[in-house]
Design an enzyme around this catalytic site. Structure first.
Site, PDB file in Angstrom:
ATOM      1  N   HIS A 199      89.979  20.789  30.507  1.00 23.66           N
ATOM      2  CA  HIS A 199      89.800  20.628  29.071  1.00 23.66           C
ATOM      3  C   HIS A 199      89.497  19.179  28.703  1.00 23.66           C
ATOM      4  O   HIS A 199      88.620  18.909  27.877  1.00 23.66           O
ATOM      5  CB  HIS A 199      91.073  21.054  28.335  1.00 23.66           C
ATOM      6  CG  HIS A 199      91.110  22.484  27.956  1.00 23.66           C
ATOM      7  ND1 HIS A 199      91.218  23.488  28.872  1.00 23.66           N
ATOM      8  CD2 HIS A 199      91.074  23.093  26.741  1.00 23.66           C
ATOM      9  CE1 HIS A 199      91.241  24.648  28.252  1.00 23.66           C
ATOM     10  NE2 HIS A 199      91.154  24.448  26.959  1.00 23.66           N
ATOM     11  N   ILE A 200      90.227  18.248  29.286  1.00 25.81           N
ATOM     12  CA  ILE A 200      90.094  16.852  28.837  1.00 25.81           C
ATOM     13  C   ILE A 200      89.276  15.989  29.791  1.00 25.81           C
ATOM     14  O   ILE A 200      88.829  14.906  29.401  1.00 25.81           O
ATOM     15  CB  ILE A 200      91.464  16.202  28.572  1.00 25.81           C
ATOM     16  CG1 ILE A 200      92.261  16.004  29.859  1.00 25.81           C
ATOM     17  CG2 ILE A 200      92.258  17.034  27.576  1.00 25.81           C
ATOM     18  CD1 ILE A 200      93.530  15.181  29.668  1.00 25.81           C
ATOM     19  N   PHE A 201      89.055  16.447  31.027  1.00 26.61           N
ATOM     20  CA  PHE A 201      88.297  15.622  31.967  1.00 26.61           C
ATOM     21  C   PHE A 201      86.938  16.223  32.332  1.00 26.61           C
ATOM     22  O   PHE A 201      86.127  15.554  32.961  1.00 26.61           O
ATOM     23  CB  PHE A 201      89.115  15.378  33.240  1.00 26.61           C
ATOM     24  CG  PHE A 201      90.357  14.571  32.998  1.00 26.61           C
ATOM     25  CD1 PHE A 201      90.260  13.270  32.513  1.00 26.61           C
ATOM     26  CD2 PHE A 201      91.606  15.110  33.221  1.00 26.61           C
ATOM     27  CE1 PHE A 201      91.407  12.517  32.264  1.00 26.61           C
ATOM     28  CE2 PHE A 201      92.753  14.361  32.984  1.00 26.61           C
ATOM     29  CZ  PHE A 201      92.657  13.065  32.500  1.00 26.61           C
ATOM     30  N   ALA A 202      86.688  17.458  31.940  1.00 32.27           N
ATOM     31  CA  ALA A 202      85.375  18.050  32.203  1.00 32.27           C
ATOM     32  C   ALA A 202      84.940  18.926  31.044  1.00 32.27           C
ATOM     33  O   ALA A 202      84.060  19.765  31.195  1.00 32.27           O
ATOM     34  CB  ALA A 202      85.417  18.872  33.494  1.00 32.27           C
ATOM     35  N   GLY A 203      85.554  18.738  29.887  1.00 36.03           N
ATOM     36  CA  GLY A 203      85.232  19.565  28.741  1.00 36.03           C
ATOM     37  C   GLY A 203      85.219  18.765  27.462  1.00 36.03           C
ATOM     38  O   GLY A 203      85.033  17.556  27.476  1.00 36.03           O
ATOM     39  N   GLY A 204      85.453  19.416  26.356  1.00 35.69           N
ATOM     40  CA  GLY A 204      85.288  18.776  25.060  1.00 35.69           C
ATOM     41  C   GLY A 204      86.567  18.355  24.379  1.00 35.69           C
ATOM     42  O   GLY A 204      86.544  18.031  23.199  1.00 35.69           O
ATOM     43  N   GLU A 232      88.985  25.770  15.652  1.00 33.09           N
ATOM     44  CA  GLU A 232      89.826  26.836  16.199  1.00 33.09           C
ATOM     45  C   GLU A 232      90.431  27.727  15.114  1.00 33.09           C
ATOM     46  O   GLU A 232      91.177  28.655  15.427  1.00 33.09           O
ATOM     47  CB  GLU A 232      90.950  26.229  17.049  1.00 33.09           C
ATOM     48  CG  GLU A 232      90.494  25.534  18.313  1.00 33.09           C
ATOM     49  CD  GLU A 232      89.947  26.481  19.372  1.00 33.09           C
ATOM     50  OE1 GLU A 232      90.251  27.688  19.298  1.00 33.09           O
ATOM     51  OE2 GLU A 232      89.213  26.020  20.262  1.00 33.09           O
ATOM     52  N   HIS A 266      90.631  36.070  20.323  1.00 36.64           N
ATOM     53  CA  HIS A 266      90.418  34.638  20.089  1.00 36.64           C
ATOM     54  C   HIS A 266      88.932  34.288  20.215  1.00 36.64           C
ATOM     55  O   HIS A 266      88.347  33.665  19.315  1.00 36.64           O
ATOM     56  CB  HIS A 266      91.236  33.845  21.110  1.00 36.64           C
ATOM     57  CG  HIS A 266      91.116  32.365  21.001  1.00 36.64           C
ATOM     58  ND1 HIS A 266      92.103  31.566  20.476  1.00 36.64           N
ATOM     59  CD2 HIS A 266      90.123  31.512  21.367  1.00 36.64           C
ATOM     60  CE1 HIS A 266      91.732  30.297  20.515  1.00 36.64           C
ATOM     61  NE2 HIS A 266      90.524  30.243  21.051  1.00 36.64           N
ATOM     62  N   GLU A 267      88.332  34.716  21.323  1.00 34.15           N
ATOM     63  CA  GLU A 267      86.915  34.384  21.529  1.00 34.15           C
ATOM     64  C   GLU A 267      86.018  35.110  20.528  1.00 34.15           C
ATOM     65  O   GLU A 267      84.985  34.585  20.103  1.00 34.15           O
ATOM     66  CB  GLU A 267      86.498  34.723  22.966  1.00 34.15           C
ATOM     67  CG  GLU A 267      87.299  34.023  24.038  1.00 34.15           C
ATOM     68  CD  GLU A 267      87.413  32.532  23.831  1.00 34.15           C
ATOM     69  OE1 GLU A 267      88.445  31.948  24.202  1.00 34.15           O
ATOM     70  OE2 GLU A 267      86.471  31.923  23.277  1.00 34.15           O
TER      71      GLU A 267
END
Length: 788
Positions: free
Chosen positions: A702-707, A601, A571-572
């Site tokens: 993911h949603i509170f400290a990311g994009g 993605e 994936h990465e």
């Protein structure tokens, strides 16, 4: 970029810029499903999609480190001095964060370097901003030249700030946190000033009006820049702009605090076991890792056979307990610790409570949306995506309908099986994984642990790079002699070549280090391909980081991977390929820059499919001791088990996506806590309900400290594209080598090459010859009626 991350709108990007998480971001995903040709809500997938473009371009250069030396040959770059730092009244020239070499001086960076270097570079960028604003006020710059000048505004600072944030993600310390907290406000303030620069915005307007025959990629940049400026509050009056900036400062700090609490909560928990009876069911690999952890934490005499054993909340330690441990209290303890990290339910020392941070983040995002003239933050997030909030919710609901009955059946079968095994009472979340694994072993005769000896990291890497050679005609070669400085001895460095010439570089940091490294996996850019930043008429080559948290080598054996860890690595690598093989030379739209978040993605999820291709598996799966190929019987069982409990996994991902969209469109909606909203969504999307103590949102970085704020659905949206893209290879025949190579070259020259310089819907159609459909996704997950 979960597996990985980049970023959404300018505002979200600013958060990503200061906390790094936005991209990894490029990160973890899961299955999807839905169906129907005409009246289905998925019908819009069968029509050309009006992609807006995505990752805000103006500040992307500052998101990740990017060097500005021209190509002078590998060894010259590897040993390039810090030089040419244009110091003036700057701090010491020995400060490694002021190096302009292509490869950062990671091993030399200390927390004490951060404040002087970043302070100097912020002022340098401010000086450059003032000069550019003066120039564009007096003359009209051609759009292509303006794009290069805007890219340069934050490139040098972005490179150094990217190094700092990268180190914070992989080598966190208290001193580094304090240094980041000290300079972060100045960085955010600068980037808001760039984003809100009226002279530069007017320059873009002039460029758009002139229509001076600029190329498609430049036209995309102009459009992106004007949109991003509007999302940054360019239209606000001066007083409101200042309020908007203060709001951004607060959001950036809240995001950093959230991330720190999660890491602290993860590090704080370790469960020490001394009674061997309590390790019943755990595989040898899990006991070896638990023993190695115990040794690291002070039990010098620990052995895998006799213990003591220490289990942590890090993935390679946590997952085997939930999947294999016959000790129900142990499963409950580690599950409870995991879902209560950084919350009021956490054990003492388990990190600060993130609940109040979540409430404030949601309130400030809503206020920001209203200041920009939007109804809610979900609309702000989707302003730079393919989907609207309504279309995203339609897709989630359609997928739920496709999967729900199958998930109910899966749950009933599991409960019945558990009863056969003597289980009594209510099936709890910490029971599902254990009995699902027993079911798979007994009913499907498949044990994932049987794969580990065949999935040693060196072999997996060789096979993955062989696939890249087969499809894209590139060579990925490890640099062993005098590689550039790294941040850990386990980091590997590779040169990517085509036709014998270097085209990109890649760092790989594969193993979990829970004491200092945040969880998940991500691809990040260290330098982006750019002509403007190349110098002397050259083009700067791209450099990527790939960061994973897989099982480390234990007991003298190489890292023996699970199939999930192999999927994550692929994936990465898919993300990295899009970053490294881009042919765009305009830095603001090269690689993953400028691609809509719900399309970014595509290459990563596409790459995962190759883990279930026999020819690829033959390359990666050989026994680490005997060299024996994976037995055909084991391979067939792996293929058959691919869709095991697919409906249940899909519903879990849909719950995350819908909870995210609901919180960012409706807020708490009368609930007293965001956890109440999470549980309400679960009533519709999950079969086994979360417990009252569940505080999963307190660790949902993911949603509170990311994009991924109001964008977690992007994984599902992009999976429609990625499955359809892989279907192109299936249609020509995976055994038809000539056709596979031909299709791979087309994928390379479209999806991987074009970056954000061409509309994403057109890029997909360039490759596929038509708009996307969801049929392949549903077929891959076994949820398409009549599919085989």
């Amino acid at each position: 970029m979960a597996r990985c991350v980049l970023s959404l709108g300018v505002i979200t990007l600013l958060l990503a810029f200061v906390v790094l998480n936005a991209q990894a971001a490029l990160c973890l995903s899961a299955p999807d499903n839905s169906s129907a040709p005409k009246a289905s809500p998925l019908a819009f997938m069968h029509r050309p999609m009006a992609f807006l473009s995505a990752l805000p371009s103006k500040l992307l250069p500052a998101l990740r480190p990017a060097a500005s030396t021209a190509r002078t040959g590998l060894w010259g770059r590897l040993r390039a001095p810090a030089g040419a730092c244009r110091m003036g009244t700057a701090p010491s020239a020995e400060n490694p964060l002021l190096s302009e070499a292509l490869f950062p001086l990671y091993s030399s960076v200390k927390a004490t370097h951060v404040v002087p270097a970043i302070t100097h570079l912020v002022q340098e960028s401010r000086d450059s901003l003032a000069v550019l604003e003066g120039e564009v006020a007096e003359a009209t710059l051609p759009a292509a030249e303006l794009a290069g000048r805007v890219e340069a505004l934050s490139d040098r600072l972005g490179r150094s700030w990217g190094v700092v944030n990268h180190l914070k993600g992989v080598q966190d310390t208290e001193d580094l946190r304090k240094a980041v907290d000290e300079v972060q406000p100045a960085v955010v303030s600068l980037n808001m000033d760039i984003a809100q620069s009226l002279p530069i915005y007017k320059a873009w307007e002039k460029a758009a009006a002139s229509k001076d025959g600029f190329a498609e990629d430049v036209e995309r940049i102009v459009s992106n820049e004007m949109r991003d400026a509007q999302l940054a509050g360019i239209a606000l009056d001066d007083g409101k702009k200042e309020e908007f900036k203060e709001l951004q400062q607060r959001l950036a700090q809240l995001s950093t605090n959230f991330s720190n609490n999660v890491l602290d909560g993860t590090k704080a928990v370790s469960i020490r076991i001394t009674d061997k009876k309590r390790t019943a069911g755990l595989p040898e690999s899990a006991l070896a890792l638990a023993s190695a952890t115990a040794v690291r934490k002070g039990d010098a005499d620990s052995t895998p056979e006799a213990g003591p054993w220490v289990f942590t909340l890090d993935g390679p330690s946590l997952m085997p307990v939930l999947q294999y441990s016959a000790d129900r209290p142990l499963r409950e303890d580690i599950y409870r610790a995991h879902v209560t990290r950084a919350s009021d339910q956490a054990a003492p020392g388990g990190g600060g409570d993130n609940t109040d941070l979540i409430k404030e983040i949601l309130a400030l995002r809503q206020k920001k949306a209203e200041m920009l003239g939007y109804k809610n933050f979900a609309e702000v997030s989707c302003a730079s995506k393919m989907a609207t909030p309504a279309k995203a919710m339609e897709l989630m609901e359609d997928l739920r309908k496709s999967a729900y009955d199958a998930a109910v059946k899966e749950a009933e079968e599991l409960k019945e099986f558990a009863k056969e095994k003597g289980f009594e009472g209510e099936m709890m979340p910490w029971d599902e994984g254990y009995y699902a694994e027993l079911y798979r072993q007994e009913k499907l005769d498949f044990d994932e642990e049987a794969l580990r000896p065949f999935l040693a990291l060196p072999n997996v890497l060789n096979g993955m790079f062989s696939l890249a050679k087969r499809l894209f005609d590139i060579d990925v070669v490890q640099v062993d002699a005098s590689p550039p400085p790294t941040w850990n001895a386990d980091v590997r460095f590779f040169e990517v070549r085509r036709g014998g010439e270097p085209v990109a570089y890649l760092y790989l940091d594969p193993y979990a280090r829970p004491e200092e490294k945040r969880g998940g996996a991500w691809m990040d850019e260290c330098a982006a391909r750019s002509r403007a930043m190349g110098g002397a008429g050259g083009v700067r080559l791209p450099v990527a980081h790939m960061v994973c948290n897989q099982s480390p080598p234990v007991g003298g054996k190489p890292s023996l991977m699970t199939i999930r860890e192999v999927e994550t690595l692929f994936h990465e690598f898919g993300h990295a390929l899009q970053h490294m093989l881009t042919q765009q030379e305009q830095g603001l739209v090269s690689g993953v820059r400028g691609i809509p978040w719900d399309a970014v993605e595509l290459p990563s999820q596409w790459a995962e499919n190759w883990c279930y291709d026999k020819k690829t598996m033959d390359q990666i799966a050989t026994h680490h001791e005997t060299g024996e190929a994976i037995p055909v019987e084991l391979w067939n069982k792996l293929k058959e088990a691919k869709t095991y409990r697919a409906a249940s996994r899909l519903l879990r991902q849909l719950q995350f996506s819908v909870a995210d969209l609901t919180l960012h469109s409706e807020g708490l909606a009368g609930a007293s806590s965001p956890h109440d909203v999470y549980r309400k969504v679960a009533q519709k999307y999950l079969i086994t309900q979360p417990r009252e103590f569940d505080r999963f949102l307190c660790g949902f970085s993911h949603i509170f400290a990311g994009g991924y704020a109001a964008g977690y659905f992007s994984y599902k949206w992009a999976e429609v594209l990625s499955a359809d893209a892989f279907a192109a290879f299936e249609e020509v025949g995976l055994d038809n080598e000539d056709k596979v190579k031909e299709t791979g070259a087309r994928f390379r020259d479209t999806v991987l090459a074009m970056g954000g310089g061409r509309d994403a819907s057109k890029v997909f159609e360039d490759f596929r010859g038509r708009p996307p459909t969801a049929d392949a996704l549903l077929r891959h997950e076994g949820l398409l009626v009549g599919a085989k």
